[in-house]
Design an enzyme around this catalytic site. Structure first.
Site, mmCIF file in Angstrom:
data_model
loop_
_atom_site.group_PDB
_atom_site.id
_atom_site.type_symbol
_atom_site.label_atom_id
_atom_site.label_comp_id
_atom_site.label_asym_id
_atom_site.label_seq_id
_atom_site.Cartn_x
_atom_site.Cartn_y
_atom_site.Cartn_z
ATOM 1 N N GLY A 8 0.175 -1.433 4.570
ATOM 2 C CA GLY A 8 -0.708 -1.686 5.371
ATOM 3 C C GLY A 8 -0.532 -2.827 6.544
ATOM 4 O O GLY A 8 -1.137 -3.345 6.674
ATOM 5 N N GLY A 11 -2.898 -3.204 9.358
ATOM 6 C CA GLY A 11 -4.182 -3.618 9.208
ATOM 7 C C GLY A 11 -4.590 -4.597 10.028
ATOM 8 O O GLY A 11 -4.096 -5.333 10.162
ATOM 9 N N GLN A 12 -5.807 -5.555 9.572
ATOM 10 C CA GLN A 12 -6.134 -6.911 10.202
ATOM 11 C C GLN A 12 -5.783 -7.788 9.471
ATOM 12 O O GLN A 12 -5.151 -8.664 10.687
ATOM 13 C CB GLN A 12 -7.716 -6.394 9.726
ATOM 14 C CG GLN A 12 -8.750 -7.868 10.182
ATOM 15 C CD GLN A 12 -9.818 -8.247 10.048
ATOM 16 O OE1 GLN A 12 -10.113 -8.102 8.987
ATOM 17 N NE2 GLN A 12 -10.234 -9.271 11.115
ATOM 18 N N ASP A 34 3.532 1.224 6.969
ATOM 19 C CA ASP A 34 2.018 1.739 7.621
ATOM 20 C C ASP A 34 1.905 3.050 7.601
ATOM 21 O O ASP A 34 3.695 3.363 7.641
ATOM 22 C CB ASP A 34 1.975 0.854 8.757
ATOM 23 C CG ASP A 34 -0.005 0.999 8.501
ATOM 24 O OD1 ASP A 34 -0.425 -0.261 8.549
ATOM 25 O OD2 ASP A 34 0.023 1.695 8.726
ATOM 26 N N ILE A 35 1.254 3.372 7.299
ATOM 27 C CA ILE A 35 1.328 5.444 7.234
ATOM 28 C C ILE A 35 1.171 5.029 8.722
ATOM 29 O O ILE A 35 1.246 6.052 8.784
ATOM 30 C CB ILE A 35 -0.284 5.733 6.489
ATOM 31 C CG1 ILE A 35 0.004 7.048 5.988
ATOM 32 C CG2 ILE A 35 -1.821 5.003 7.421
ATOM 33 C CD1 ILE A 35 -0.796 7.326 5.326
ATOM 34 N N TYR A 140 -16.155 0.729 -2.968
ATOM 35 C CA TYR A 140 -15.287 -0.045 -2.750
ATOM 36 C C TYR A 140 -15.388 -1.461 -4.014
ATOM 37 O O TYR A 140 -14.091 -1.811 -4.380
ATOM 38 C CB TYR A 140 -15.653 -0.842 -1.438
ATOM 39 C CG TYR A 140 -14.384 -2.007 -0.587
ATOM 40 C CD1 TYR A 140 -13.313 -1.945 -0.669
ATOM 41 C CD2 TYR A 140 -15.470 -3.287 -0.857
ATOM 42 C CE1 TYR A 140 -12.389 -3.082 0.827
ATOM 43 C CE2 TYR A 140 -14.603 -4.526 -0.174
ATOM 44 C CZ TYR A 140 -13.162 -3.943 -0.042
ATOM 45 O OH TYR A 140 -12.441 -5.143 0.511
ATOM 46 N N LYS A 144 -12.439 -2.708 -6.275
ATOM 47 C CA LYS A 144 -11.613 -3.927 -6.507
ATOM 48 C C LYS A 144 -11.533 -4.489 -7.582
ATOM 49 O O LYS A 144 -11.026 -5.298 -8.409
ATOM 50 C CB LYS A 144 -12.524 -4.894 -5.451
ATOM 51 C CG LYS A 144 -12.541 -4.578 -3.725
ATOM 52 C CD LYS A 144 -10.749 -4.898 -3.532
ATOM 53 C CE LYS A 144 -10.908 -4.692 -1.915
ATOM 54 N NZ LYS A 144 -9.060 -3.927 -1.911
HETATM 55 C C1 AKB Z 1 -15.197 -5.061 3.833
HETATM 56 O O1 AKB Z 1 -16.287 -5.820 4.745
HETATM 57 O O2 AKB Z 1 -15.520 -4.505 3.803
HETATM 58 C C2 AKB Z 1 -14.480 -6.550 3.400
HETATM 59 C C3 AKB Z 1 -14.330 -7.201 2.769
HETATM 60 C C4 AKB Z 1 -15.217 -8.250 2.431
HETATM 61 O O3 AKB Z 1 -13.862 -6.667 1.421
HETATM 62 N N1 AKB Z 1 -14.196 -6.921 5.224
#
Ligand code: AKB
Length: 314
Positions: A8, A11-12, A34-35, A140, A144
């Site tokens: 990645g 990415g940011q 990275d892809i 997400y 996580k």
């Molecule tokens: C998001 O907003 O998805 C990320 C995070 C807080 O993991 N910046």
């Protein structure tokens, strides 16, 4: 000397982490992957195309470069993951298990970030403790929490040296974030410079943790260099610099651009995600176990962001 494969890398976090790691460990010792390739860009060190769902290719690159560490960043962020939950599961969990497998078989140190998104509506909202209830209601967040547990499992079961932090929203001027809930805290600075006004998709009064990118990068290096005997938690340390809502950013910007104006047009999807996350998290375990400390507060973040973006957009 470390030799690190970073996924990645475009990415940011990745785009700035590569520069930081190359300055610490040397250009040739950081293998950016990275892809996406960026056409015409001159790399200052090795770069390889890598789709993290391709386990064979991860092994191939790790072996070819004889790396001793993987920093696995490739993942979909919260708002994108809500739009395509099954894809998010495949990329976020598939990529994680593939890179962990490479770390296990090749005996590599391993870093991957978790997030404040690993918490949910039933988590204590203020000064969220390091060890607490985690029942997130987003894909997400599910990724996580599963990721935190998987990293703990690989450490306990196979002895892989896994380490990680729960990042808050990250603010930076180098690469834009994409598909996150906290992205407004970056956009607001660009719009402040471009048109002295910003319409926030997050409602007034919604507090979330944030951090400036230089502090986030320093935290990664510091944690990876930390004495393992001092680490009680290993994966998923809470770290934060500020707890802020949109008006806090607006006020900080107004001290440099007095006629800056903020308005609100709330996006229900991202607002729901934000409402399920903590207002503030407690970073004391990271402070005690490996000396974490953020240098930037909202004023120093604002000053630097406005200066750098003004220079960039000139
Ligand atoms: C998001 O907003 O998805 C990320 C995070 C807080 O993991 N910046």
């Amino acid at each position: 000397m470390k030799k690190i494969l970073v996924t990645g890398a475009r990415g940011q976090i990745g785009s700035e982490l590569i520069t930081k790691l190359r300055s610490v460990y040397g250009n040739d010792n950081i293998i950016a992957t990275d892809i996406r390739a960026v056409e015409g860009e001159v790399e200052e060190g090795p770069f390889e195309i890598l789709d993290v769902t391709d386990e064979k290719r991860i092994f191939e690159i790790a072996k070819n470069y004889q790396v001793d560490t993987i920093m696995h960043l490739a993942a979909l962020l919260s708002a994108t993951a809500e739009k395509m939950p099954k894809t998010a599961w495949d990329i976020n969990m598939g990529g994680l298990v593939n890179t962990l497998e490479a770390a296990r078989e090749l005996n590599l140190q391993f870093f991957t970030p978790s997030s404040i998104g690993a918490f949910g509506p039933s988590t204590p909202k203020v000064q969220t403790p390091q060890d607490t209830l985690q029942r997130p209601t987003t894909m997400y967040g599910v990724n996580k929490v599963a990721g935190e547990l998987l990293c703990d499992y690989y450490y306990e079961r196979f002895g892989v040296d896994t380490r990680g932090v729960r990042f808050p929203g990250l603010i930076s001027y180098v690469a834009p974030p994409g598909g996150g809930t906290t992205d407004y805290a970056v956009e607001i600075y660009y719009e402040a410079i471009r048109q002295k006004s910003y319409t926030s998709y997050i409602a007034e009064g919604t507090y979330m943790d944030m951090m400036y990118m230089p502090d986030a990068l320093e935290a990664i290096v510091q944690l990876m260099e930390a004495d393992p005997s001092k680490l009680v938690h290993r994966n998923a340390f809470n770290i934060s610099a500020i707890s802020a809502e949109p008006m806090d950013f607006a006020k900080a910007i107004q001290s440099y651009i007095p006629d800056f104006d903020i308005s609100f047009d709330v996006d229900p999807v991202r607002q729901k995600i934000a409402d399920s996350w903590p207002n503030s998290i407690d970073s004391s375990a990271a402070e005690a176990e490996w000396g974490y400390k953020a240098k930037y507060d909202i004023d120093s973040i604002t000053k630097d962001m406005l200066e750098k973006i003004a220079g960039k957009l000139r």
